[in-house]
Design a protein around this motif. Structure first.
Motif, short mmCIF file in Angstrom:
data_model
loop_
_atom_site.label_atom_id
_atom_site.label_comp_id
_atom_site.label_asym_id
_atom_site.label_seq_id
_atom_site.Cartn_x
_atom_site.Cartn_y
_atom_site.Cartn_z
N ASP A 1 68.23 74.28 20.35
CA ASP A 1 67.95 73.32 19.29
C ASP A 1 68.21 71.88 19.75
OD1 ASP A 1 70.65 73.78 19.50
OD2 ASP A 1 71.06 73.74 17.34
N ASN B 1 68.31 68.36 11.80
CA ASN B 1 68.68 69.05 13.04
C ASN B 1 68.57 70.57 12.91
OD1 ASN B 1 69.28 66.75 14.59
ND2 ASN B 1 71.35 66.63 13.73
N ARG C 1 61.17 74.37 17.34
CA ARG C 1 60.79 73.12 16.68
C ARG C 1 61.95 72.68 15.80
NH1 ARG C 1 56.16 76.28 16.80
NH2 ARG C 1 54.44 75.33 17.95
N MET C 2 62.15 71.37 15.76
CA MET C 2 63.31 70.83 15.07
C MET C 2 62.90 69.94 13.90
SD MET C 2 66.06 71.89 16.60
CE MET C 2 67.21 70.67 15.96
N SER C 3 63.70 69.99 12.85
CA SER C 3 63.60 69.00 11.78
C SER C 3 64.39 67.78 12.19
CB SER C 3 64.16 69.57 10.47
OG SER C 3 64.33 68.53 9.53
N ARG C 4 63.71 66.65 12.32
CA ARG C 4 64.38 65.44 12.78
C ARG C 4 65.38 64.91 11.76
NH1 ARG C 4 63.67 66.50 17.83
NH2 ARG C 4 61.50 66.57 18.48
N GLN C 5 65.24 65.30 10.52
CA GLN C 5 66.14 64.81 9.49
C GLN C 5 67.42 65.65 9.40
OE1 GLN C 5 62.73 65.21 8.82
NE2 GLN C 5 62.46 63.03 9.24
N LYS D 1 66.56 67.96 21.01
CA LYS D 1 65.51 67.06 20.53
C LYS D 1 64.76 66.39 21.68
CE LYS D 1 67.59 65.79 16.09
NZ LYS D 1 68.04 64.67 15.23
N ASN E 1 62.14 67.34 23.38
CA ASN E 1 60.70 67.58 23.51
C ASN E 1 60.32 67.95 24.94
OD1 ASN E 1 59.96 67.22 20.81
ND2 ASN E 1 59.88 64.99 21.06
#
Length: 644
Positions: free
Chosen positions: A525, A542, A536-540, A527, A529
């Motif tokens: 997990d 984590n 895939r990660m939620s940027r808001q 970020k 890329n």
């Protein structure tokens, strides 16, 4: 923490040699770049021309900063460095036998090199005799002449005024023919001073690859889970069998033990670690805990300082070396007691140490200013003391505990060599290393074999080697073999999105047959890329929100390998085709095939005829198709599983 990207590293450019070689071969005679000759005669120095430095000389060409004369066949590669000032002389007075080369480095660095062609699937021994007017660091290496400048083998020696032989072992297994034809034998130093070189040699002997024959365990597939909230989705979606606790939210030393002990009492915040351990235990995953690193400010700074010193970035990458042995041993003892007999079975001492600039074995002060995330600024000798203390504490509390030596970055292989030679492998059950990708994945084989050679030299070759942190930071289409084939044919080249899953799969396949017993992917997990990022990660928040194509490929390769034995390997020497022949516990056979140089499965050059025993071919997305008897199969850069 992951190492910094490595691109266009200074000191590893040799483009003038390629132009020089082409010119020499076209005219059949002449000198350039310090006396490179066409069609040189063989010598007692094995694959080298005039390794004894006895023959005729010529003035180096390239720039005014490189002066003097070099024996024919040798050249200098230092002109890229604007600070370099070096003079070469052939000298008869100080040679061990006959003549030697005297190198006077006023500033910058020197790189004395000779192009060589390597025989494939050979063990190679590179050596040179050296002595210096005053102590200085000298390096011998065998490496690529062009990007990404992979070192097949390299070693430093702190040279004195007595002649010593500097020697390193390398391997050409897994190389493509093009790389084997563009290698360099190099002697270099960034320490100003005077050094004499004599009797350089590069010897080769065929050697069969010794690959593991045990069943691949699920724990071979490791990863990192940074955020505790992602542990449940990790165990649901990932085939990884082991997790390394590093860069882990609220789970490292500084966050678990925030406060300095008071009146002999130590306080801890175990919640995050407890939750991770619980999830791992309920889902049959084992854990590797990095016990050092992210040290609390009160333990790593002046012990008489302010106890309220802030945590986090204000101390991270400061000197996190424990100032008092009692604090270090107490932390190790308390965490070992809490998790004895539970999911944390392995204990890694530190993360990515490097030489400090004041250490005698620092090869270059600029190189020793580490941008890595270890936060450790002590000497290797002090780190070894920390390891020995931790090992004694851990084994006393839990005889089943396993100690993993500090995970040294691939950017600092010389540190691992030194650390093992001073005894760093003795109190460790496992040797840790961080193998990030340089170039295309098959080049991992030479790098892994080089590390295992250093282990054998230090007397710990029988211990497991783990890549406790690994990733593919980027993909260069310029360097990829399949892209090169497509460009040459005037056809569309594979995209980075297509190459990414294939690189992940090949990384894991090549690492196993090269000798890694575990590979911890960085990270489940993150970020970054990166092409190897599996989720895939939620940027808001984590939070993980699904698998990437790389994650699907990672899971597929795990399902192909786990529980199987590798019975034989072909490493691309025949038409570039790689084959891993497998057998399960019942003797059922399967095969994994790919060709790094082929860009399309419908290309005539990509066609192979599978054995009749195989009736299905499965791809990295998990899709399988039937194979017609007697039909051919298109094999390109994407691994496929062939099974009955």
């Amino acid at each position: 923490m992951s190492p910094l990207p490595v691109t266009n590293r200074p000191g590893f450019m040799f483009t003038n040699w390629h132009r020089c070689r082409a010119w020499v071969m076209s005219v059949g005679f002449g000198l350039c770049a310090g006396g490179l000759m066409a069609a040189p005669q063989p010598s007692p120095s094995g694959l080298l021309v005039d390794g004894g430095f006895e023959g005729a000389t010529a003035q180096p060409s390239g720039c005014a900063r490189v002066q003097g004369r070099l024996p024919l066949g040798w050249g200098d590669n230092s002109c890229w460095n604007p600070g370099t000032a070096v003079t070469y002389e052939q000298e008869a007075m100080t040679g061990r036998q006959g003549k030697s080369v005297k190198v006077t480095l006023a500033r910058g660095l020197f790189q004395l090199a000779q192009p060589v062609t390597l025989p494939l699937d050979h063990r190679l021994v590179a050596s040179v005799w050296v002595r210096a007017a005053a102590p200085m660091m000298v390096k011998v290496s065998l490496r690529q002449s062009g990007p990404p400048y992979v070192e097949y083998g390299a070693r430093y020696l702190r040279v004195t005024d007595r002649w010593e032989r500097l020697v390193v072992t390398a391997f050409s297994h897994g190389l493509r023919e093009g790389d084997a034809k563009q290698a360099l034998f190099m002697v270099s130093s960034a320490t100003p001073g005077t050094v004499w070189l004599d009797d350089a040699a590069l010897l080769a002997e065929p050697q069969t690859l010794a690959f593991p024959t045990i069943e691949v365990p699920r724990s071979y597939f490791g990863t990192h889970v940074m955020h505790g909230r992602n542990m449940p989705t990790f165990v649901d979606e990932s085939e990884a069998g082991s997790v390394r606790i590093w860069d882990s939210e609220n789970a490292q030393w500084a966050f678990v033990q925030k406060s300095k002990p008071s009146d002999g009492r130590r306080s801890y915040q175990w919640r995050s670690l407890d939750e991770r351990v619980g999830v791992a235990e309920r889902n049959a995953r084992d854990l590797l805990m990095v016990v050092g690193g992210y040290a609390p400010a009160w333990a790593s700074l002046d012990v008489d300082g302010d106890d309220s010193a802030p945590l986090g970035n204000n101390c991270f990458r400061c000197d996190e070396s424990p100032r008092r042995s009692v604090d270090w041993q107490a932390w190790v003892a308390d965490i070992a007691k809490r998790y004895k007999g539970r999911a944390i079975r392995y204990w890694e001492i530190w993360n990515e140490p490097a030489f400090n600039a004041s250490h005698d074995w620092c090869p270059d002060p600029n190189m020793c200013v580490s941008g890595l995330g270890s936060g450790y600024r002590g000497s290797p000798e002090q780190l070894l003391q920390l390891q020995n203390e931790a090992a004694e504490v851990l084994k006393k509390i839990d005889p089943q505990a396993k100690v993993v030596s500090p995970g040294v970055s691939y950017l600092h292989r010389e540190y691992l060599d030194y650390y093992l030679r001073i005894g760093g492998g003795r109190s460790a059950d496992v040797i840790g290393y961080h193998q990030y990708l340089l170039g295309y994945p098959e080049l991992l084989m030479t790098q892994t074999l080089a590390v295992k050679a250093l282990m054998r030299d230090a007397g710990v070759g029988d211990k497991p080697l783990w890549s406790t942190e690994s990733a593919i930071e980027g993909i260069s289409q310029d360097l990829d073999p399949a892209c090169a084939t497509a460009r040459a044919a005037g056809q569309p080249q594979p995209t980075k999105e297509e190459l990414g899953p294939a690189y992940v799969a090949r990384f894991m396949l090549v690492s196993w047959v090269s000798g890694y017993a575990r590979v911890y992917q960085y990270a489940w997990d993150d970020k970054h890329n990166w092409p190897s990022s599996p989720s895939r990660m939620s940027r808001q928040t984590n939070a993980t929100i699904g698998l990437t194509d790389a994650g699907v490929a990672y899971n597929q390769v795990a399902s192909w390998l786990v529980g199987k034995r590798v019975t034989s390997v072909e490493t691309g020497a025949s038409n570039g085709l790689w084959r891993l022949n497998l057998a399960d516990a019942k003797g059922v056979k399967s095969q994994i095939v790919w060709n790094p140089s082929q860009h399309a499965q419908d290309s005539p050059a990509a066609q192979v005829k599978p054995l009749a025993v195989f009736g299905k071919a499965c791809d990295l997305a998990g899709k399988c198709r039937n194979l017609e008897p007697g039909s051919t199969l298109g094999v390109d850069f994407r691994p496929q599983l062939l099974k009955p």
